[in-house]
Design an enzyme around this catalytic site. Sequence first.
Site, PDB file in Angstrom:
ATOM      1  N   ARG A  60       0.627  -0.816  -0.234  1.00 23.88           N
ATOM      2  CA  ARG A  60       0.214  -0.338  -0.013  1.00 23.88           C
ATOM      3  C   ARG A  60       0.692   1.466   0.166  1.00 23.88           C
ATOM      4  O   ARG A  60       0.518   2.237  -0.807  1.00 23.88           O
ATOM      5  CB  ARG A  60      -1.060   0.102   1.039  1.00 23.88           C
ATOM      6  CG  ARG A  60      -2.252  -0.750   0.915  1.00 23.88           C
ATOM      7  CD  ARG A  60      -2.729  -0.884   2.785  1.00 23.88           C
ATOM      8  NE  ARG A  60      -1.596  -2.158   2.904  1.00 23.88           N
ATOM      9  CZ  ARG A  60      -1.689  -3.256   2.648  1.00 23.88           C
ATOM     10  NH1 ARG A  60      -2.308  -4.198   1.676  1.00 23.88           N
ATOM     11  NH2 ARG A  60      -0.375  -3.980   3.026  1.00 23.88           N
ATOM     12  N   THR A  61       1.422   1.244   0.801  1.00 24.41           N
ATOM     13  CA  THR A  61       2.198   3.104   1.211  1.00 24.41           C
ATOM     14  C   THR A  61       3.298   2.807  -0.253  1.00 24.41           C
ATOM     15  O   THR A  61       2.824   4.038  -1.178  1.00 24.41           O
ATOM     16  CB  THR A  61       3.242   3.019   2.601  1.00 24.41           C
ATOM     17  OG1 THR A  61       3.020   2.240   3.534  1.00 24.41           O
ATOM     18  CG2 THR A  61       3.888   4.328   2.492  1.00 24.41           C
ATOM     19  N   LYS A  90      26.701  -2.521  -2.864  1.00 20.14           N
ATOM     20  CA  LYS A  90      28.290  -2.488  -3.331  1.00 20.14           C
ATOM     21  C   LYS A  90      28.699  -1.786  -1.740  1.00 20.14           C
ATOM     22  O   LYS A  90      29.655  -2.013  -1.599  1.00 20.14           O
ATOM     23  CB  LYS A  90      28.405  -1.436  -3.891  1.00 20.14           C
ATOM     24  CG  LYS A  90      28.215  -1.988  -5.498  1.00 20.14           C
ATOM     25  CD  LYS A  90      28.268  -1.383  -6.494  1.00 20.14           C
ATOM     26  CE  LYS A  90      27.534  -1.786  -7.936  1.00 20.14           C
ATOM     27  NZ  LYS A  90      27.445  -1.157  -8.737  1.00 20.14           N
ATOM     28  N   ARG A 111      11.366   3.990   2.995  1.00 16.26           N
ATOM     29  CA  ARG A 111      10.961   3.163   4.276  1.00 16.26           C
ATOM     30  C   ARG A 111      12.563   1.776   4.572  1.00 16.26           C
ATOM     31  O   ARG A 111      13.656   2.359   3.418  1.00 16.26           O
ATOM     32  CB  ARG A 111      10.390   2.097   3.913  1.00 16.26           C
ATOM     33  CG  ARG A 111       9.844   0.857   4.671  1.00 16.26           C
ATOM     34  CD  ARG A 111       8.753   0.111   4.082  1.00 16.26           C
ATOM     35  NE  ARG A 111       7.032   0.760   4.596  1.00 16.26           N
ATOM     36  CZ  ARG A 111       6.572   0.413   4.064  1.00 16.26           C
ATOM     37  NH1 ARG A 111       5.899  -0.706   4.620  1.00 16.26           N
ATOM     38  NH2 ARG A 111       4.867   1.576   4.778  1.00 16.26           N
ATOM     39  N   HIS A 139       5.163   5.543  11.489  1.00 21.25           N
ATOM     40  CA  HIS A 139       4.853   5.601  10.247  1.00 21.25           C
ATOM     41  C   HIS A 139       3.317   7.066   9.413  1.00 21.25           C
ATOM     42  O   HIS A 139       2.836   6.608   9.330  1.00 21.25           O
ATOM     43  CB  HIS A 139       4.202   4.363   9.783  1.00 21.25           C
ATOM     44  CG  HIS A 139       3.867   4.250   7.731  1.00 21.25           C
ATOM     45  ND1 HIS A 139       3.877   4.709   7.131  1.00 21.25           N
ATOM     46  CD2 HIS A 139       3.972   2.769   8.107  1.00 21.25           C
ATOM     47  CE1 HIS A 139       3.422   4.428   6.405  1.00 21.25           C
ATOM     48  NE2 HIS A 139       3.658   2.743   6.481  1.00 21.25           N
TER      49      HIS A 139
HETATM   50  C1  NCD Z   1       2.408  -1.219   8.069  1.00 20.38           C
HETATM   51  C2  NCD Z   1       3.985  -1.094   8.362  1.00 20.38           C
HETATM   52  O1  NCD Z   1       4.452  -1.161   7.498  1.00 20.38           O
HETATM   53  O2  NCD Z   1       4.221  -0.526   9.429  1.00 20.38           O
HETATM   54  N1  NCD Z   1       1.356  -1.201   6.722  1.00 20.38           N
HETATM   55  C3  NCD Z   1       2.179  -0.186   5.645  1.00 20.38           C
HETATM   56  O3  NCD Z   1       2.163   0.315   5.638  1.00 20.38           O
HETATM   57  N2  NCD Z   1       0.176   0.254   5.605  1.00 20.38           N
HETATM   58  C4  NCD Z   1       2.479  -2.190   9.128  1.00 20.38           C
HETATM   59  C5  NCD Z   1       2.534  -3.690   8.887  1.00 20.38           C
HETATM   60  O4  NCD Z   1       3.362  -3.931   8.342  1.00 20.38           O
HETATM   61  O5  NCD Z   1       1.699  -4.735  10.208  1.00 20.38           O
END
Ligand code: NCD
Length: 314
Positions: A60-61, A90, A111, A139
């Site tokens: 999703r993100t 590397k 991320r 997040h």
């Molecule tokens: C979450 C995350 O990556 O922190 N997912 C997301 O971004 N919607 C939750 C998870 O991975 O459990």
Amino acid sequence: MKNSEIFFGKDILSLDQFDKRSIEKVFATAAKIKKTSTKKLLRTLTGKVAGLLFFEPSTRTFSSNSAGFKRLGGQTVEHQNPNVTSSTVKGETIEDTVRMMEQYCDLLVIRHPIKGTLEIAANASSVPVINAGDGIGEHPTQALLDMFTIWEKFKTLTNLKGLMVGDMLNGRTVHSLIRGLSMYPNNTIYLLSPKQLKLSREEFDLYTKRGINLIEIDSIDQIPSDCHFWYWTRVQKERFADKKEYERLKLSFILTKKLVSKKAGKDTLLMHPLPRVGEIETAVDSDPRAVYLTTEARNGMYVRMALFSLILKS
Ligand code: NCD
């Protein structure tokens, strides 16, 4: 961002950067974008390029950032797995990777599995950086989309009663969402998790000092019946050193159709940041109160589109 709704050129690293005014600004912008046809929006970010660097898996993100930027007319450079596809393999440092990406991009969405790396990346970068999840840290954009989903439904973020279930210790979405809801008066959140996965005492104290009422419960029977939202979460497998412990704890609390009919109110939002891995019965999906596969996920795109336009347009 305190005391202002000025986002231009800013990083988004933590919910703590926001105040009520800036949150309102994001929501108003997201609501407007949600109502506007993509065709009309397309010119907003024409010529802009976003770099997406995801050092951890994401459905999703990643996709909502990518789709959202493109729906605004921009384009993206994407590393879904920089540990394999970039010079990280590397031995390139995160600072150098960021310094390269900023030569090509107007904004970076990152991320990373290690808490604190996003600050390092943002310090190294001359273009705005958005935290798309930093280990067990935060997040922030997920919390904003969750808050937007609650606000759309109840038209307020005060006087709420909510339930959060699952991995309070390692769940970064939980950490950001509690931070966000603690900005508004008179909110109570019931926290249900195995005792090994409770919020750290440090975080519990930090949030309660801000005025949010956190009530830890340890069984499904203690769930109050009149919650505005239930926020189920996954036990975060990747944070466990002991995989057997993970196996023992992963399905401690399951959201079932039976539980919904017993304990949820008629308007209770059934939320989950996803992915779910067994902790929500698929039979719940068709319940009109379940928003995790629909509104909540879709709002992620609108909220991210709002942030992109606020950050990149003066
Ligand atoms: C979450 C995350 O990556 O922190 N997912 C997301 O971004 N919607 C939750 C998870 O991975 O459990």
